[in-house]
Design a protein around this motif. Structure first.
Motif, PDB file in Angstrom:
ATOM      1  N   THR A  99       0.831  -1.190   0.000  1.00 42.42           N
ATOM      2  CA  THR A  99       0.000   0.000   0.000  1.00 42.42           C
ATOM      3  C   THR A  99       0.873   1.250   0.000  1.00 42.42           C
ATOM      4  O   THR A  99       2.082   1.184   0.254  1.00 42.42           O
ATOM      5  CB  THR A  99      -0.923   0.031   1.237  1.00 42.42           C
ATOM      6  OG1 THR A  99      -0.110  -0.010   2.421  1.00 42.42           O
ATOM      7  CG2 THR A  99      -1.875  -1.144   1.231  1.00 42.42           C
ATOM      8  N   GLU A 100       0.248   2.368  -0.271  1.00 38.73           N
ATOM      9  CA  GLU A 100       0.959   3.644  -0.260  1.00 38.73           C
ATOM     10  C   GLU A 100       1.484   3.943   1.146  1.00 38.73           C
ATOM     11  O   GLU A 100       0.817   3.676   2.142  1.00 38.73           O
ATOM     12  CB  GLU A 100       0.027   4.771  -0.717  1.00 38.73           C
ATOM     13  CG  GLU A 100      -0.418   4.656  -2.161  1.00 38.73           C
ATOM     14  CD  GLU A 100      -1.332   5.793  -2.569  1.00 38.73           C
ATOM     15  OE1 GLU A 100      -1.488   6.751  -1.768  1.00 38.73           O
ATOM     16  OE2 GLU A 100      -1.900   5.741  -3.677  1.00 38.73           O
ATOM     17  N   GLY A 101       2.668   4.509   1.201  1.00 41.83           N
ATOM     18  CA  GLY A 101       3.283   4.855   2.477  1.00 41.83           C
ATOM     19  C   GLY A 101       4.279   3.826   2.971  1.00 41.83           C
ATOM     20  O   GLY A 101       5.092   4.128   3.850  1.00 41.83           O
ATOM     21  N   ARG A 119       9.993   4.781  -0.625  1.00 37.83           N
ATOM     22  CA  ARG A 119       8.620   4.755  -0.124  1.00 37.83           C
ATOM     23  C   ARG A 119       7.627   4.702  -1.292  1.00 37.83           C
ATOM     24  O   ARG A 119       7.773   5.439  -2.287  1.00 37.83           O
ATOM     25  CB  ARG A 119       8.351   5.987   0.735  1.00 37.83           C
ATOM     26  CG  ARG A 119       7.067   5.906   1.553  1.00 37.83           C
ATOM     27  CD  ARG A 119       6.899   7.130   2.427  1.00 37.83           C
ATOM     28  NE  ARG A 119       8.016   7.283   3.334  1.00 37.83           N
ATOM     29  CZ  ARG A 119       8.110   6.671   4.521  1.00 37.83           C
ATOM     30  NH1 ARG A 119       7.154   5.826   4.890  1.00 37.83           N
ATOM     31  NH2 ARG A 119       9.156   6.898   5.303  1.00 37.83           N
ATOM     32  N   VAL A 120       6.597   3.878  -1.143  1.00 41.28           N
ATOM     33  CA  VAL A 120       5.575   3.732  -2.176  1.00 41.28           C
ATOM     34  C   VAL A 120       4.658   4.960  -2.151  1.00 41.28           C
ATOM     35  O   VAL A 120       4.132   5.351  -1.095  1.00 41.28           O
ATOM     36  CB  VAL A 120       4.749   2.453  -1.948  1.00 41.28           C
ATOM     37  CG1 VAL A 120       3.639   2.345  -2.986  1.00 41.28           C
ATOM     38  CG2 VAL A 120       5.649   1.225  -2.000  1.00 41.28           C
ATOM     39  N   VAL A 121       4.445   5.567  -3.331  1.00 44.28           N
ATOM     40  CA  VAL A 121       3.559   6.741  -3.428  1.00 44.28           C
ATOM     41  C   VAL A 121       2.306   6.437  -4.247  1.00 44.28           C
ATOM     42  O   VAL A 121       1.319   7.180  -4.159  1.00 44.28           O
ATOM     43  CB  VAL A 121       4.303   7.948  -4.023  1.00 44.28           C
ATOM     44  CG1 VAL A 121       5.413   8.393  -3.091  1.00 44.28           C
ATOM     45  CG2 VAL A 121       4.859   7.641  -5.406  1.00 44.28           C
ATOM     46  N   SER A 122       2.344   5.357  -5.035  1.00 40.26           N
ATOM     47  CA  SER A 122       1.137   4.956  -5.772  1.00 40.26           C
ATOM     48  C   SER A 122       1.185   3.461  -6.050  1.00 40.26           C
ATOM     49  O   SER A 122       2.273   2.894  -6.247  1.00 40.26           O
ATOM     50  CB  SER A 122       0.985   5.750  -7.079  1.00 40.26           C
ATOM     51  OG  SER A 122       1.991   5.372  -8.004  1.00 40.26           O
ATOM     52  N   VAL A 123       0.024   2.829  -6.071  1.00 38.73           N
ATOM     53  CA  VAL A 123      -0.086   1.384  -6.291  1.00 38.73           C
ATOM     54  C   VAL A 123      -1.179   1.128  -7.322  1.00 38.73           C
ATOM     55  O   VAL A 123      -2.279   1.711  -7.250  1.00 38.73           O
ATOM     56  CB  VAL A 123      -0.431   0.627  -4.984  1.00 38.73           C
ATOM     57  CG1 VAL A 123      -0.523  -0.873  -5.247  1.00 38.73           C
ATOM     58  CG2 VAL A 123       0.601   0.922  -3.910  1.00 38.73           C
ATOM     59  N   VAL A 133       4.042  -0.118  -9.000  1.00 35.67           N
ATOM     60  CA  VAL A 133       4.228   0.883  -7.948  1.00 35.67           C
ATOM     61  C   VAL A 133       5.128   1.994  -8.447  1.00 35.67           C
ATOM     62  O   VAL A 133       5.998   1.787  -9.290  1.00 35.67           O
ATOM     63  CB  VAL A 133       4.847   0.246  -6.675  1.00 35.67           C
ATOM     64  CG1 VAL A 133       3.912  -0.801  -6.080  1.00 35.67           C
ATOM     65  CG2 VAL A 133       6.221  -0.338  -6.961  1.00 35.67           C
ATOM     66  N   GLN A 134       4.868   3.181  -7.918  1.00 29.15           N
ATOM     67  CA  GLN A 134       5.790   4.296  -8.065  1.00 29.15           C
ATOM     68  C   GLN A 134       6.315   4.635  -6.673  1.00 29.15           C
ATOM     69  O   GLN A 134       5.581   4.588  -5.676  1.00 29.15           O
ATOM     70  CB  GLN A 134       5.085   5.518  -8.680  1.00 29.15           C
ATOM     71  CG  GLN A 134       4.861   5.400 -10.172  1.00 29.15           C
ATOM     72  CD  GLN A 134       4.344   6.702 -10.767  1.00 29.15           C
ATOM     73  OE1 GLN A 134       3.330   7.238 -10.337  1.00 29.15           O
ATOM     74  NE2 GLN A 134       5.059   7.209 -11.778  1.00 29.15           N
ATOM     75  N   THR A 135       7.581   4.969  -6.611  1.00 28.96           N
ATOM     76  CA  THR A 135       8.221   5.201  -5.314  1.00 28.96           C
ATOM     77  C   THR A 135       8.969   6.528  -5.325  1.00 28.96           C
ATOM     78  O   THR A 135       9.185   7.135  -6.377  1.00 28.96           O
ATOM     79  CB  THR A 135       9.205   4.059  -4.981  1.00 28.96           C
ATOM     80  OG1 THR A 135      10.190   3.978  -6.020  1.00 28.96           O
ATOM     81  CG2 THR A 135       8.494   2.732  -4.831  1.00 28.96           C
TER      82      THR A 135
END
Length: 219
Positions: A99-101, A119-123, A133-135
């Protein structure tokens, strides 16, 4: 009024206070230093051996037994939470739980595919079951310029950070320290075992039978 003054006998010398024996003082200090060193050395060796065992268990045994991964942070992209030289401990989670965060460790989909911890910013969940994912690094101004596809069943989330330990691991990989550990560790272990086996027994003071002494005095 008459004042009586003490008269010193002819040839009499003034009494001098006894001089301190510097040799005996130095000897006492040396004996004390040897005593302290004798008590400290075994604990020092035990501490070094214990720390080596803990580091070995964390980095070599734990990942195979408990399934987590460790990685030394090389950049300041996640500062101040993760500084360069810190070691991250990442545990496996289900891919669908990303998940994000979250801070995850994964292979970059660019260049040589080296590991990165961001850190994950989008899923986004793809139809084939993979997760996109974007990090972003906490210290970076921009999002990472790629979208990573996480495949398989698990991802790795960072659960703990061991400060500064990565510097020690990097130092241990140098050729000089490798040779020191190769020959020095067995010597330390042998010395610790010898001190444990040949530790001198403490002298005991024989008990005094006070009743017998009282009887002899009365006799």
């Amino acid at each position: 009024m008459t004042t009586v003054l003490p008269v010193r006998r002819p040839g009499a010398a003034s009494a001098l206070s006894p001089a301190e024996d510097k040799r005996s003082t130095a000897g006492a200090r040396a004996a004390r230093a040897r005593q302290i060193a004798g008590r400290t050395a075994p604990w020092l060796v035990r501490g070094v051996m214990g720390a080596a065992v803990l580091v070995f268990a964390l980095l070599a045994v734990g990942p195979h037994v408990l399934g987590y991964r460790t990685m030394t942070m090389l950049t300041a992209s996640m500062a101040p939470e993760i500084e360069p030289g810190d070691i991250t401990v990442a545990t496996p989670i289900d891919l669908t739980d990303v998940t994000e965060g979250m801070v995850i460790t994964y292979h970059m989909p660019v260049d040589d595919g080296s590991l990165v911890t961001h850190r994950v910013v989008s899923v986004e969940h793809a139809p084939d079951g993979s997760v996109l994912v974007q990090t972003k690094g906490d210290a970076n101004a921009e999002i990472d310029p790629w979208t990573a596809r996480l495949q398989g069943d698990t991802a790795y989330e960072v659960r703990a950070v061991v400060p500064e330990l990565g510097h020690l691991v990097t130092a241990l990989r140098t050729p000089v320290l490798n040779q020191v550990l190769l020959y020095g560790a067995p010597v330390l272990l042998a010395g610790w075992l010898l001190m444990t086996i040949w530790r001198p027994a403490r002298a005991t003071t024989p008990a005094v039978d006070t009743d017998d002494e009282t009887k002899e005095d009365q006799a």
